[in-house]
Motif scaffolding. Structure first.
Motif, mmCIF file in Angstrom:
data_model
loop_
_atom_site.group_PDB
_atom_site.id
_atom_site.type_symbol
_atom_site.label_atom_id
_atom_site.label_comp_id
_atom_site.label_asym_id
_atom_site.label_seq_id
_atom_site.Cartn_x
_atom_site.Cartn_y
_atom_site.Cartn_z
ATOM 1 N N LYS A 24 0.851 -1.193 0.000
ATOM 2 C CA LYS A 24 0.000 0.000 0.000
ATOM 3 C C LYS A 24 0.888 1.245 0.000
ATOM 4 N N PRO A 25 0.889 1.983 -1.107
ATOM 5 C CA PRO A 25 1.712 3.201 -1.159
ATOM 6 C C PRO A 25 1.274 4.238 -0.129
ATOM 7 N N ILE A 26 2.230 5.028 0.296
ATOM 8 C CA ILE A 26 1.974 6.143 1.204
ATOM 9 C C ILE A 26 2.281 7.431 0.453
ATOM 10 N N THR A 27 1.353 8.383 0.551
ATOM 11 C CA THR A 27 1.554 9.693 -0.072
ATOM 12 C C THR A 27 2.479 10.520 0.807
ATOM 13 N N TRP A 28 3.561 11.006 0.204
ATOM 14 C CA TRP A 28 4.512 11.866 0.909
ATOM 15 C C TRP A 28 4.070 13.293 0.670
ATOM 16 N N ASN A 33 9.064 23.491 1.455
ATOM 17 C CA ASN A 33 10.327 24.159 1.160
ATOM 18 C C ASN A 33 10.495 24.055 -0.352
ATOM 19 N N TYR A 34 10.785 25.186 -0.994
ATOM 20 C CA TYR A 34 10.820 25.202 -2.464
ATOM 21 C C TYR A 34 11.907 24.305 -3.053
ATOM 22 N N GLN A 35 13.088 24.288 -2.446
ATOM 23 C CA GLN A 35 14.150 23.447 -2.984
ATOM 24 C C GLN A 35 13.786 21.965 -2.825
ATOM 25 N N ALA A 36 13.246 21.592 -1.673
ATOM 26 C CA ALA A 36 12.814 20.208 -1.470
ATOM 27 C C ALA A 36 11.690 19.857 -2.445
ATOM 28 N N ARG A 37 10.766 20.792 -2.648
ATOM 29 C CA ARG A 37 9.682 20.575 -3.612
ATOM 30 C C ARG A 37 10.237 20.338 -5.012
ATOM 31 N N ASN A 38 11.238 21.102 -5.392
ATOM 32 C CA ASN A 38 11.838 20.936 -6.721
ATOM 33 C C ASN A 38 12.486 19.561 -6.870
ATOM 34 N N PHE A 39 13.085 19.061 -5.802
ATOM 35 C CA PHE A 39 13.641 17.702 -5.848
ATOM 36 C C PHE A 39 12.519 16.676 -6.016
ATOM 37 N N ILE A 40 11.406 16.869 -5.332
ATOM 38 C CA ILE A 40 10.261 15.966 -5.492
ATOM 39 C C ILE A 40 9.805 15.953 -6.947
ATOM 40 N N LYS A 41 9.806 17.103 -7.584
ATOM 41 C CA LYS A 41 9.389 17.185 -8.997
ATOM 42 C C LYS A 41 10.312 16.381 -9.912
ATOM 43 N N GLU A 42 11.559 16.176 -9.493
ATOM 44 C CA GLU A 42 12.524 15.420 -10.292
ATOM 45 C C GLU A 42 12.389 13.913 -10.115
ATOM 46 N N MET A 43 11.694 13.479 -9.099
ATOM 47 C CA MET A 43 11.593 12.044 -8.805
ATOM 48 C C MET A 43 10.784 11.327 -9.878
ATOM 49 N N VAL A 68 6.544 5.156 -6.435
ATOM 50 C CA VAL A 68 5.605 4.378 -7.244
ATOM 51 C C VAL A 68 4.632 5.281 -8.008
ATOM 52 N N LYS A 69 4.625 6.566 -7.667
ATOM 53 C CA LYS A 69 3.855 7.553 -8.430
ATOM 54 C C LYS A 69 4.651 8.847 -8.400
ATOM 55 N N ALA A 70 4.989 9.337 -9.597
ATOM 56 C CA ALA A 70 5.801 10.549 -9.714
ATOM 57 C C ALA A 70 5.016 11.767 -9.217
ATOM 58 N N ALA A 71 5.692 12.886 -9.157
ATOM 59 C CA ALA A 71 5.151 14.113 -8.583
ATOM 60 C C ALA A 71 3.789 14.501 -9.153
ATOM 61 N N TYR A 72 2.931 14.913 -8.229
ATOM 62 C CA TYR A 72 1.600 15.429 -8.557
ATOM 63 C C TYR A 72 1.244 16.451 -7.474
ATOM 64 N N SER A 98 3.574 16.194 -4.207
ATOM 65 C CA SER A 98 3.661 14.945 -3.447
ATOM 66 C C SER A 98 4.174 13.853 -4.367
ATOM 67 N N VAL A 99 4.622 12.773 -3.779
ATOM 68 C CA VAL A 99 4.917 11.533 -4.503
ATOM 69 C C VAL A 99 4.346 10.400 -3.661
ATOM 70 N N ASP A 100 4.101 9.275 -4.292
ATOM 71 C CA ASP A 100 3.682 8.086 -3.561
ATOM 72 C C ASP A 100 4.864 7.139 -3.467
ATOM 73 N N LEU A 101 5.055 6.590 -2.276
ATOM 74 C CA LEU A 101 6.203 5.737 -1.981
ATOM 75 C C LEU A 101 5.733 4.393 -1.441
ATOM 76 N N SER A 102 6.490 3.333 -1.752
ATOM 77 C CA SER A 102 6.195 1.995 -1.243
ATOM 78 C C SER A 102 7.445 1.388 -0.623
ATOM 79 N N PHE A 103 7.202 0.513 0.314
ATOM 80 C CA PHE A 103 8.250 -0.163 1.079
ATOM 81 C C PHE A 103 9.147 -1.022 0.184
ATOM 82 N N VAL A 104 10.454 -0.937 0.416
ATOM 83 C CA VAL A 104 11.428 -1.840 -0.193
ATOM 84 C C VAL A 104 12.017 -2.721 0.910
ATOM 85 N N ARG A 105 12.664 -2.077 1.898
ATOM 86 C CA ARG A 105 13.211 -2.851 3.009
ATOM 87 C C ARG A 105 13.621 -1.961 4.162
#
Length: 152
Positions: A24-28, A33-43, A68-72, A98-105
């Motif tokens: 089950k993905p989690i929405t981040w 912060n604008y710089q952090a937001r810009n990094f999210i846009k690159e994911m 598991v889901k790119a920036a939106y 935001s991005v959606d993330l899922s567990f790896v380990r």
């Protein structure tokens, strides 16, 4: 594939939250912060993310998730009841992502900040630089390998 590090407070959303429901993905959300937001846009989908626990008793890298889901547009920015509401943001011109993330380990052990600061090859990692408070930052492939060598 790119590599990232995201800081979180484990009582808000830590690696154990991802591990509880690995499919089950989690929405981040909530990055304001604008710089952090810009990094999210690159994911991109498939990118790996180190989860770093901060503002807690045991600070350090705790595990790995993947995008598991790119920036939106971050839905919290539009919700007046959310702590992350932004009255200056609109559906037509959203300010936050935001991005959606899922567990790896989960890592076999937490890698503490003091240990990361002492590792040769991580001097340019924003996390170990004095005064850096970014919650989202890139990690080079070389830096990723150095970090993973500590637990593999």
């Amino acid at each position: 594939m790119a590599y990232w590090l995201m800081k979180t407070e484990p009582d808000e959303c830590g690696i154990d939250d991802f591990a509880k429901a690995p499919d089950k993905p989690i929405t981040w959300d909530g990055v304001r912060n604008y710089q952090a937001r810009n990094f999210i846009k690159e994911m991109a989908v498939g990118d790996e993310v180190f989860i770093y626990h901060s503002s807690c008793k045991h600070i350090g890298i705790a595990g790995i998730v993947k995008v598991v889901k790119a920036a939106y547009p971050d839905p919290a920015q539009f919700n007046p009841k959310s702590a992350y509401y932004d009255e200056k943001s609109s559906v037509e011109k959203p300010r936050w992502q935001s991005v959606d993330l899922s567990f790896v380990r989960k890592l076999p052990r937490l890698i503490p900040l003091d240990e990361l600061k002492a590792l040769s090859g991580l001097e340019d990692l924003a996390l170990v630089k004095r005064g850096s408070r970014l919650s989202v930052m890139p990690v080079s492939n070389e830096q990723r390998q150095i970090i993973l060598e500590q637990v593999n």
